[in-house]
Design an enzyme around this catalytic site. Sequence first.
Site, PDB file in Angstrom:
ATOM      1  N   ARG A 211      -4.981  -8.649  -0.915  1.00 36.95           N
ATOM      2  CA  ARG A 211      -5.617  -7.333  -0.825  1.00 36.95           C
ATOM      3  C   ARG A 211      -6.494  -7.080  -2.042  1.00 36.95           C
ATOM      4  O   ARG A 211      -6.018  -7.155  -3.183  1.00 36.95           O
ATOM      5  CB  ARG A 211      -4.566  -6.246  -0.720  1.00 36.95           C
ATOM      6  CG  ARG A 211      -3.702  -6.501   0.517  1.00 36.95           C
ATOM      7  CD  ARG A 211      -2.962  -5.291   0.943  1.00 36.95           C
ATOM      8  NE  ARG A 211      -2.185  -5.637   2.129  1.00 36.95           N
ATOM      9  CZ  ARG A 211      -1.569  -4.773   2.890  1.00 36.95           C
ATOM     10  NH1 ARG A 211      -1.612  -3.504   2.605  1.00 36.95           N
ATOM     11  NH2 ARG A 211      -0.896  -5.169   3.947  1.00 36.95           N
ATOM     12  N   GLU A 213      -7.292  -4.687  -3.803  1.00 30.66           N
ATOM     13  CA  GLU A 213      -6.970  -3.321  -4.246  1.00 30.66           C
ATOM     14  C   GLU A 213      -7.977  -2.878  -5.298  1.00 30.66           C
ATOM     15  O   GLU A 213      -8.370  -3.656  -6.161  1.00 30.66           O
ATOM     16  CB  GLU A 213      -5.569  -3.261  -4.853  1.00 30.66           C
ATOM     17  CG  GLU A 213      -4.430  -3.666  -3.931  1.00 30.66           C
ATOM     18  CD  GLU A 213      -4.071  -2.597  -2.923  1.00 30.66           C
ATOM     19  OE1 GLU A 213      -4.673  -1.502  -2.967  1.00 30.66           O
ATOM     20  OE2 GLU A 213      -3.194  -2.872  -2.071  1.00 30.66           O
ATOM     21  N   ARG A 219       2.228  -1.319  -9.565  1.00 26.25           N
ATOM     22  CA  ARG A 219       2.937  -1.678  -8.331  1.00 26.25           C
ATOM     23  C   ARG A 219       2.046  -2.268  -7.240  1.00 26.25           C
ATOM     24  O   ARG A 219       2.448  -2.362  -6.085  1.00 26.25           O
ATOM     25  CB  ARG A 219       3.718  -0.475  -7.805  1.00 26.25           C
ATOM     26  CG  ARG A 219       2.840   0.690  -7.483  1.00 26.25           C
ATOM     27  CD  ARG A 219       3.664   1.954  -7.325  1.00 26.25           C
ATOM     28  NE  ARG A 219       2.774   3.065  -7.135  1.00 26.25           N
ATOM     29  CZ  ARG A 219       2.247   3.399  -5.969  1.00 26.25           C
ATOM     30  NH1 ARG A 219       2.597   2.755  -4.882  1.00 26.25           N
ATOM     31  NH2 ARG A 219       1.403   4.398  -5.889  1.00 26.25           N
ATOM     32  N   HIS A 220       0.820  -2.647  -7.614  1.00 27.89           N
ATOM     33  CA  HIS A 220      -0.061  -3.336  -6.665  1.00 27.89           C
ATOM     34  C   HIS A 220      -0.433  -4.715  -7.198  1.00 27.89           C
ATOM     35  O   HIS A 220      -0.722  -4.866  -8.380  1.00 27.89           O
ATOM     36  CB  HIS A 220      -1.350  -2.545  -6.438  1.00 27.89           C
ATOM     37  CG  HIS A 220      -1.155  -1.320  -5.619  1.00 27.89           C
ATOM     38  ND1 HIS A 220      -0.794  -0.117  -6.173  1.00 27.89           N
ATOM     39  CD2 HIS A 220      -1.251  -1.111  -4.282  1.00 27.89           C
ATOM     40  CE1 HIS A 220      -0.677   0.797  -5.201  1.00 27.89           C
ATOM     41  NE2 HIS A 220      -0.953   0.217  -4.049  1.00 27.89           N
ATOM     42  N   GLU A 356       7.023   3.344  -1.999  1.00 27.38           N
ATOM     43  CA  GLU A 356       7.111   2.812  -0.639  1.00 27.38           C
ATOM     44  C   GLU A 356       7.410   1.312  -0.679  1.00 27.38           C
ATOM     45  O   GLU A 356       6.804   0.578  -1.446  1.00 27.38           O
ATOM     46  CB  GLU A 356       5.756   3.042   0.057  1.00 27.38           C
ATOM     47  CG  GLU A 356       5.653   2.424   1.430  1.00 27.38           C
ATOM     48  CD  GLU A 356       4.181   2.190   1.847  1.00 27.38           C
ATOM     49  OE1 GLU A 356       3.389   3.130   1.750  1.00 27.38           O
ATOM     50  OE2 GLU A 356       3.881   1.069   2.272  1.00 27.38           O
ATOM     51  N   SER A 359       6.191  -0.503   5.651  1.00 30.30           N
ATOM     52  CA  SER A 359       5.554   0.266   6.728  1.00 30.30           C
ATOM     53  C   SER A 359       5.872  -0.433   8.034  1.00 30.30           C
ATOM     54  O   SER A 359       5.929  -1.661   8.067  1.00 30.30           O
ATOM     55  CB  SER A 359       4.035   0.284   6.599  1.00 30.30           C
ATOM     56  OG  SER A 359       3.642   1.031   5.504  1.00 30.30           O
ATOM     57  N   ARG A 407       7.879  -5.653  -4.403  1.00 34.01           N
ATOM     58  CA  ARG A 407       8.344  -4.270  -4.592  1.00 34.01           C
ATOM     59  C   ARG A 407       9.856  -4.170  -4.385  1.00 34.01           C
ATOM     60  O   ARG A 407      10.535  -3.391  -5.051  1.00 34.01           O
ATOM     61  CB  ARG A 407       7.618  -3.325  -3.640  1.00 34.01           C
ATOM     62  CG  ARG A 407       6.183  -3.097  -4.057  1.00 34.01           C
ATOM     63  CD  ARG A 407       5.587  -1.941  -3.296  1.00 34.01           C
ATOM     64  NE  ARG A 407       4.181  -1.775  -3.637  1.00 34.01           N
ATOM     65  CZ  ARG A 407       3.410  -0.839  -3.121  1.00 34.01           C
ATOM     66  NH1 ARG A 407       3.903   0.021  -2.235  1.00 34.01           N
ATOM     67  NH2 ARG A 407       2.148  -0.745  -3.474  1.00 34.01           N
TER      68      ARG A 407
END
Length: 433
Positions: A211, A213, A219-220, A356, A359, A407
Amino acid sequence: MDDRTYTAEATPGETVTVAGWVHEIRDLGGIAFLILRDTTGRIQVKFEKDEMDDELVEMGLGVSRESVVAVTGDVKEEPRAPTDVEVVPESVEVLSRADTELPLDPTGKVDAELSTRLDNRTLDLRREAGQAIFSIRSEVQAAVREAFREADATEINTPKIVATGTEGGTELFPITYFGREAFMNQSPQLFKQLIAGSNLERVFEIGPIFRAEEHNTPRHLNEATSIDFEGAFCDHNDAMDVCESVVVAAYEAVAENCAEELDALGLDEFEVPDTPFPRISYEEAIERINATGELDEQLVWGDDLPTEGEKALGNDVGGHYFITDWPAEIKPFYIMDHDDDETLSTGFDMMHPRMELVSGGQREHRREELIAGFEAQGLDPEAFEYYTKMFKYGMPPHAGWGLGAERLIMTMLDLDNIREAVLFPRDRQRLSP
Ligand code: ATP
Ligand code: AMO
């Protein structure tokens, strides 16, 4: 080469060869100790200068810290030694000499910056705490695989070079594929759905996602590991049940098998999360966040939950929980809406109080509705023909989710930065090592 004995298994009365790194040399004058370290622990090697061959003493004590040596000798009981045993050497062989200047201190006594540690992971993971994180990560992955097998899911591997993105166009890494535009895969989403519609029915994958980002955050990552599940004849509630059981299985395995590693990380109060995880609707979530008064502006229906909102709710709930029944408009096209209310989706997130983790949702398996969803999200259904086509040939109702492995480890071990949970993290600055 590996007829050596691990330091933890050296038993008094035996003659052994132990091999590893020179952790420390303690010279007390007439007597000196070399502390040798391997993956199982440490052992003391005793040099009595007057009673031993000079060459042997010079070989054992003249070597720099972190050099690699093999020591052959008798194992003796010695209550004054750190592990109650020591080796009286007959021979010392230096297998690899280390520079006397080290970029960081592998005993962990001197702290180093995270970036220095990441640049020197080999040395960094000679520290007990560093080694512990990745031993636990391995335990978690094994436990997750086992939990999926118990849930009758088959492990799959899907491509990482793909033609289309699924999780939002701005986060894609473009690449050139034999002159054609292609991307690094953001999620196995569409592939896992295609295979849930095969006779495998229930599948899982543990693999990389990429990704682009926009920001560096704690946290990414730009390359992360996604733990994915997809099951035919599952709805969102079934998917949440599987999610909870996989996460709890990971915690249980760590609690049961990683006592030493938890100790090295100072986590003596490690607890397996209570079940069932509360299932809180999105509507209740925003009400509870607003009631905490932590946000400057009140949230309204349709807002994504900001980071401070997630934290405020996390503190309020105090453990892992699900947020269910999200507004359809902020969930992706592949998520199914509720039959009785099209503004509400079956999408869910699973949260740790800090952030989070997951998902998921029930998927739209009706082709017409799926295609309408693409259009509503501004995506060209033609580009996804390889995917929508299979919905013409009997696609069962199905549901699934994706869990960020780093995570999970980060929150489980209370790490400040997600990079601690990756050997060689990729972020906006880091492309090597
Ligand atoms: P995804 O569901 O793909 O993970 P996301 O990255 O927005 O999307 P989270 O990672 O859980 O979701 O992040 C939740 C919140 O964190 C977002 O609503 C936003 O407030 C904040 N956030 C997300 N990405 C970033 C970022 N790159 N930089 C700073 N804050 C971010
Ligand atoms: P989502 O985009 O929410 O959903 O990703 C699922 C989980 O993957 C982790 N994650 C990340 N971890 C670290 N760095 C990142 N950049 C990153 N991006 C995502 C998070 C997140 O909760 N296709 C859906 C899943 C599904 O519905 O099955 C998806 O990818 O823990």
